[in-house]
Design a protein around this motif. Sequence first.
Motif, PDB file in Angstrom:
ATOM      1  N   SER A   1       0.842  -1.205   0.000  1.00  0.00           N
ATOM      2  CA  SER A   1       0.000   0.000   0.000  1.00  0.00           C
ATOM      3  C   SER A   1       0.878   1.258   0.000  1.00  0.00           C
ATOM      4  O   SER A   1       0.544   2.253  -0.644  1.00  0.00           O
ATOM      5  CB  SER A   1      -1.006  -0.006   1.153  1.00  0.00           C
ATOM      6  N   LEU A   2       2.037   1.216   0.667  1.00  0.00           N
ATOM      7  CA  LEU A   2       2.939   2.378   0.634  1.00  0.00           C
ATOM      8  C   LEU A   2       3.506   2.583  -0.769  1.00  0.00           C
ATOM      9  O   LEU A   2       3.622   3.722  -1.239  1.00  0.00           O
ATOM     10  CB  LEU A   2       4.087   2.191   1.630  1.00  0.00           C
ATOM     11  N   LEU A   3       3.869   1.473  -1.416  1.00  0.00           N
ATOM     12  CA  LEU A   3       4.414   1.582  -2.781  1.00  0.00           C
ATOM     13  C   LEU A   3       3.355   2.165  -3.721  1.00  0.00           C
ATOM     14  O   LEU A   3       3.656   3.034  -4.550  1.00  0.00           O
ATOM     15  CB  LEU A   3       4.883   0.216  -3.281  1.00  0.00           C
ATOM     16  N   ASP A   4       2.107   1.715  -3.552  1.00  0.00           N
ATOM     17  CA  ASP A   4       1.024   2.241  -4.399  1.00  0.00           C
ATOM     18  C   ASP A   4       0.835   3.736  -4.135  1.00  0.00           C
ATOM     19  O   ASP A   4       0.679   4.533  -5.059  1.00  0.00           O
ATOM     20  CB  ASP A   4      -0.285   1.479  -4.133  1.00  0.00           C
ATOM     21  N   GLU A   5       0.872   4.095  -2.845  1.00  0.00           N
ATOM     22  CA  GLU A   5       0.710   5.509  -2.479  1.00  0.00           C
ATOM     23  C   GLU A   5       1.834   6.352  -3.096  1.00  0.00           C
ATOM     24  O   GLU A   5       1.608   7.475  -3.545  1.00  0.00           O
ATOM     25  CB  GLU A   5       0.779   5.592  -0.947  1.00  0.00           C
ATOM     26  N   ALA A   6       3.045   5.789  -3.093  1.00  0.00           N
ATOM     27  CA  ALA A   6       4.208   6.522  -3.610  1.00  0.00           C
ATOM     28  C   ALA A   6       4.287   6.462  -5.135  1.00  0.00           C
ATOM     29  O   ALA A   6       5.109   7.150  -5.739  1.00  0.00           O
ATOM     30  CB  ALA A   6       5.483   5.931  -3.008  1.00  0.00           C
ATOM     31  N   GLY A   7       3.454   5.624  -5.743  1.00  0.00           N
ATOM     32  CA  GLY A   7       3.495   5.461  -7.204  1.00  0.00           C
ATOM     33  C   GLY A   7       4.743   4.724  -7.667  1.00  0.00           C
ATOM     34  O   GLY A   7       5.266   4.993  -8.750  1.00  0.00           O
ATOM     35  N   ILE A   8       5.241   3.824  -6.839  1.00  0.00           N
ATOM     36  CA  ILE A   8       6.443   3.055  -7.198  1.00  0.00           C
ATOM     37  C   ILE A   8       6.010   1.650  -7.669  1.00  0.00           C
ATOM     38  O   ILE A   8       5.261   0.971  -6.960  1.00  0.00           O
ATOM     39  CB  ILE A   8       7.407   2.925  -5.997  1.00  0.00           C
ATOM     40  N   ALA A   9       6.511   1.259  -8.824  1.00  0.00           N
ATOM     41  CA  ALA A   9       6.123  -0.055  -9.382  1.00  0.00           C
ATOM     42  C   ALA A   9       6.966  -1.169  -8.778  1.00  0.00           C
ATOM     43  O   ALA A   9       8.074  -0.939  -8.292  1.00  0.00           O
ATOM     44  CB  ALA A   9       6.314  -0.035 -10.896  1.00  0.00           C
ATOM     45  N   TYR A  10       6.416  -2.370  -8.779  1.00  0.00           N
ATOM     46  CA  TYR A  10       7.164  -3.558  -8.367  1.00  0.00           C
ATOM     47  C   TYR A  10       6.813  -4.691  -9.324  1.00  0.00           C
ATOM     48  O   TYR A  10       5.731  -4.701  -9.905  1.00  0.00           O
ATOM     49  CB  TYR A  10       6.879  -3.944  -6.902  1.00  0.00           C
ATOM     50  N   HIS A  11       7.769  -5.603  -9.486  1.00  0.00           N
ATOM     51  CA  HIS A  11       7.597  -6.643 -10.503  1.00  0.00           C
ATOM     52  C   HIS A  11       7.812  -8.026  -9.918  1.00  0.00           C
ATOM     53  O   HIS A  11       8.642  -8.196  -9.014  1.00  0.00           O
ATOM     54  CB  HIS A  11       8.616  -6.448 -11.632  1.00  0.00           C
ATOM     55  N   HIS A  12       7.132  -8.994 -10.487  1.00  0.00           N
ATOM     56  CA  HIS A  12       7.325 -10.386 -10.084  1.00  0.00           C
ATOM     57  C   HIS A  12       8.783 -10.780 -10.208  1.00  0.00           C
ATOM     58  O   HIS A  12       9.439 -10.452 -11.182  1.00  0.00           O
ATOM     59  CB  HIS A  12       6.511 -11.317 -10.994  1.00  0.00           C
ATOM     60  N   ALA A  13       9.268 -11.491  -9.192  1.00  0.00           N
ATOM     61  CA  ALA A  13      10.651 -11.961  -9.252  1.00  0.00           C
ATOM     62  C   ALA A  13      10.643 -13.489  -9.311  1.00  0.00           C
ATOM     63  O   ALA A  13      11.534 -14.132  -8.780  1.00  0.00           O
ATOM     64  CB  ALA A  13      11.423 -11.460  -8.043  1.00  0.00           C
ATOM     65  N   GLY A  14       9.603 -14.032  -9.926  1.00  0.00           N
ATOM     66  CA  GLY A  14       9.461 -15.492 -10.000  1.00  0.00           C
ATOM     67  C   GLY A  14      10.534 -16.110 -10.882  1.00  0.00           C
ATOM     68  O   GLY A  14      10.815 -15.597 -11.955  1.00  0.00           O
ATOM     69  N   ALA A  15      11.134 -17.179 -10.417  1.00  0.00           N
ATOM     70  CA  ALA A  15      12.186 -17.836 -11.190  1.00  0.00           C
ATOM     71  C   ALA A  15      12.350 -19.259 -10.675  1.00  0.00           C
ATOM     72  O   ALA A  15      11.882 -19.582  -9.590  1.00  0.00           O
ATOM     73  CB  ALA A  15      13.488 -17.073 -11.043  1.00  0.00           C
ATOM     74  N   SER A  16      13.033 -20.071 -11.448  1.00  0.00           N
ATOM     75  CA  SER A  16      13.138 -21.480 -11.050  1.00  0.00           C
ATOM     76  C   SER A  16      14.212 -21.703  -9.988  1.00  0.00           C
ATOM     77  O   SER A  16      15.148 -20.931  -9.854  1.00  0.00           O
ATOM     78  CB  SER A  16      13.450 -22.325 -12.285  1.00  0.00           C
ATOM     79  N   MET A  17      14.014 -22.767  -9.232  1.00  0.00           N
ATOM     80  CA  MET A  17      14.942 -23.148  -8.157  1.00  0.00           C
ATOM     81  C   MET A  17      15.781 -24.322  -8.642  1.00  0.00           C
ATOM     82  O   MET A  17      15.229 -25.306  -9.154  1.00  0.00           O
ATOM     83  CB  MET A  17      14.166 -23.655  -6.938  1.00  0.00           C
ATOM     84  N   TRP A  18      17.076 -24.218  -8.407  1.00  0.00           N
ATOM     85  CA  TRP A  18      17.975 -25.294  -8.806  1.00  0.00           C
ATOM     86  C   TRP A  18      18.797 -25.741  -7.609  1.00  0.00           C
ATOM     87  O   TRP A  18      18.999 -24.970  -6.664  1.00  0.00           O
ATOM     88  CB  TRP A  18      18.930 -24.806  -9.897  1.00  0.00           C
ATOM     89  N   ARG A  19      19.231 -26.984  -7.690  1.00  0.00           N
ATOM     90  CA  ARG A  19      20.174 -27.461  -6.690  1.00  0.00           C
ATOM     91  C   ARG A  19      21.337 -28.132  -7.408  1.00  0.00           C
ATOM     92  O   ARG A  19      21.130 -28.890  -8.361  1.00  0.00           O
ATOM     93  CB  ARG A  19      19.493 -28.426  -5.712  1.00  0.00           C
ATOM     94  N   TYR A  20      22.548 -27.837  -6.943  1.00  0.00           N
ATOM     95  CA  TYR A  20      23.741 -28.496  -7.485  1.00  0.00           C
ATOM     96  C   TYR A  20      24.301 -29.409  -6.407  1.00  0.00           C
ATOM     97  O   TYR A  20      24.571 -28.955  -5.284  1.00  0.00           O
ATOM     98  CB  TYR A  20      24.784 -27.442  -7.888  1.00  0.00           C
ATOM     99  N   GLU A  21      24.445 -30.689  -6.755  1.00  0.00           N
ATOM    100  CA  GLU A  21      24.925 -31.651  -5.767  1.00  0.00           C
ATOM    101  C   GLU A  21      25.683 -32.759  -6.463  1.00  0.00           C
ATOM    102  O   GLU A  21      25.158 -33.323  -7.435  1.00  0.00           O
ATOM    103  CB  GLU A  21      23.709 -32.233  -5.037  1.00  0.00           C
ATOM    104  N   ASP A  22      26.872 -33.072  -5.967  1.00  0.00           N
ATOM    105  CA  ASP A  22      27.689 -34.158  -6.532  1.00  0.00           C
ATOM    106  C   ASP A  22      27.768 -34.081  -8.055  1.00  0.00           C
ATOM    107  O   ASP A  22      27.586 -35.087  -8.759  1.00  0.00           O
ATOM    108  CB  ASP A  22      27.113 -35.542  -6.132  1.00  0.00           C
ATOM    109  N   GLY A  23      27.981 -32.901  -8.563  1.00  0.00           N
ATOM    110  CA  GLY A  23      28.166 -32.733 -10.004  1.00  0.00           C
ATOM    111  C   GLY A  23      26.886 -32.741 -10.815  1.00  0.00           C
ATOM    112  O   GLY A  23      26.912 -32.712 -12.039  1.00  0.00           O
TER     113      GLY A  23
END
Length: 438
Positions: free
Chosen positions: A70-92
């Motif tokens: 609500s503060l961001l909306d009041e200030a007129g500041i945009a925000y964007h989805h930061a959705g991304a895939s999750m990876w794990r590295y293990e034993d090569g």
Amino acid sequence: MENTDILIIGAGAAGLMAARTLAKAGKKVAVLEARDRIGGRIHTIGYGMPQQPLELGAEFIHGDLPLTKSLLDEAGIAYHHAGASMWRYEDGVFKENETFVEHWDYFLQKLDELEQDMSINSFLLKEFKGEKYLRLRDFVRKYVAGYDNADPKKASAFSLRREWQPENEGAQYRIEGGYIGLVKFLADELVAAGCKICLNAVAKQILWQQNQVKIITNAGCTYTGKQLVVALPLGVLKVNAGDSGAINFQPPIAEHANAINISGFGAVIKILLQFTEAFWEDEQMQKLAGKAICNMGYLFSDEEIPTWWTQAPQHTHLLTGWIGGPEAAEKAATSDTEILRESLQSLANIFNRDVQELKQKLVSWHVINWTADEFTRGSYAYDTIDANEARLVLCKPIQDAIFFAGEYLYSGTAMGTVEAALTSGFKVAEQMIRDKTL
Ligand SMILES: Cc1cc2nc3c(=O)[nH]c(=O)nc-3n(C[C@H](O)[C@H](O)[C@H](O)COP(=O)(O)OP(=O)(O)OC[C@H]3O[C@@H](n4cnc5c(N)ncnc54)[C@H](O)[C@@H]3O)c2cc1C
């Protein structure tokens, strides 16, 4: 010598939110800040510049958090989805979006059945003994240390159970231009309402009685007011009297000091590495992963610097490294150049590259050791078994003269976040306005 109605120490999200609310209600407010900047653990560099800003502290909005949004909306500041895939590295091997550990569902079921709170480490030792659960125990400890920055030997199992409910897996967002835009909005508003912000004012001594508070800074300046909001990080409040950086209350505030000591405060080091190219998306990487990688968000590993993320879904050349919990606390005195060396070595191991190659591709770097930072001394709060009891004490004003605000006083599911700090600042201001003690 400054005289005002309400003094606030700390120009982070909590202090500024309290100041804005009080100033808008017509109170004469002054905010004292130790650093030469506002924002505290919100620290964006490159704000307003054409290139991408860098978040040295807070970076994400962790879910659909009402006050932040609500503060961001009041200030007129945009925000964007930061959705991304999750990876794990293990034993090569690289694995994407899988349940990363065996027995996880059974672990959640047993946690759900737990009747008496205990540390998550004690719970693991009680319910998941033996070789069979070795990897599960290791995974849970690393998760608690990494995400919550907490010491598994102190973190409350009940609190983690609440945090791990599926309904809390909300969307993540990044703020356009960086988090500091929100802080600047609050600061502009409170200055417009007549409130003062004094930078480079390191509070050292607080002399108080009902209806009168005096703050003496490191430089010997004195500020007086009728009431005080202490909006400092737990790490600073935990410094023992007599040690360098301690805030000395006169008369002492024993019950509150004890509550501060039993509250949990994590440790973190954040690393930002800017490269000439996104080598984690190149052909060599595709061969390693067995498929094209174009949206790798998080990458977890068992390397010295275990957690990394990109700016996905945005394609940039920035990698962010993260080490939290007891391992980060142990590195509090490690030099930034040594952390950089460990970071490059970790990346070289994960991506099967030569360290020299990565060094040549490195354009700029930042190591932010928040645990070593004298005005933070840690990362953010986590619940110990005694946390609820501690919060009850700390939310009580002391003789209507001293009030506390900060992310560590929030008890909802957005613990340890900017939302938590804003909510706490707002609540304390409302309480002061409602009580009409002035
Ligand atoms: C590396 C890192 C990453 C994070 N990532 C996220 C994230 O992605 N999303 C999220 O929501 N939250 C995140 N957080 C948590 C979030 O930043 C904090 O919860 C929030 O900013 C805390 O606000 P605050 O006002 O309680 O404390 P602070 O921001 O720490 O403000 C306290 C202020 O007190 C000042 N101060 C200290 N000592 C003195 C003194 N003696 N005299 C005067 N002033 C003093 C400090 O300089 C500071 O400005 C992150 C934190 C860290 C460290």
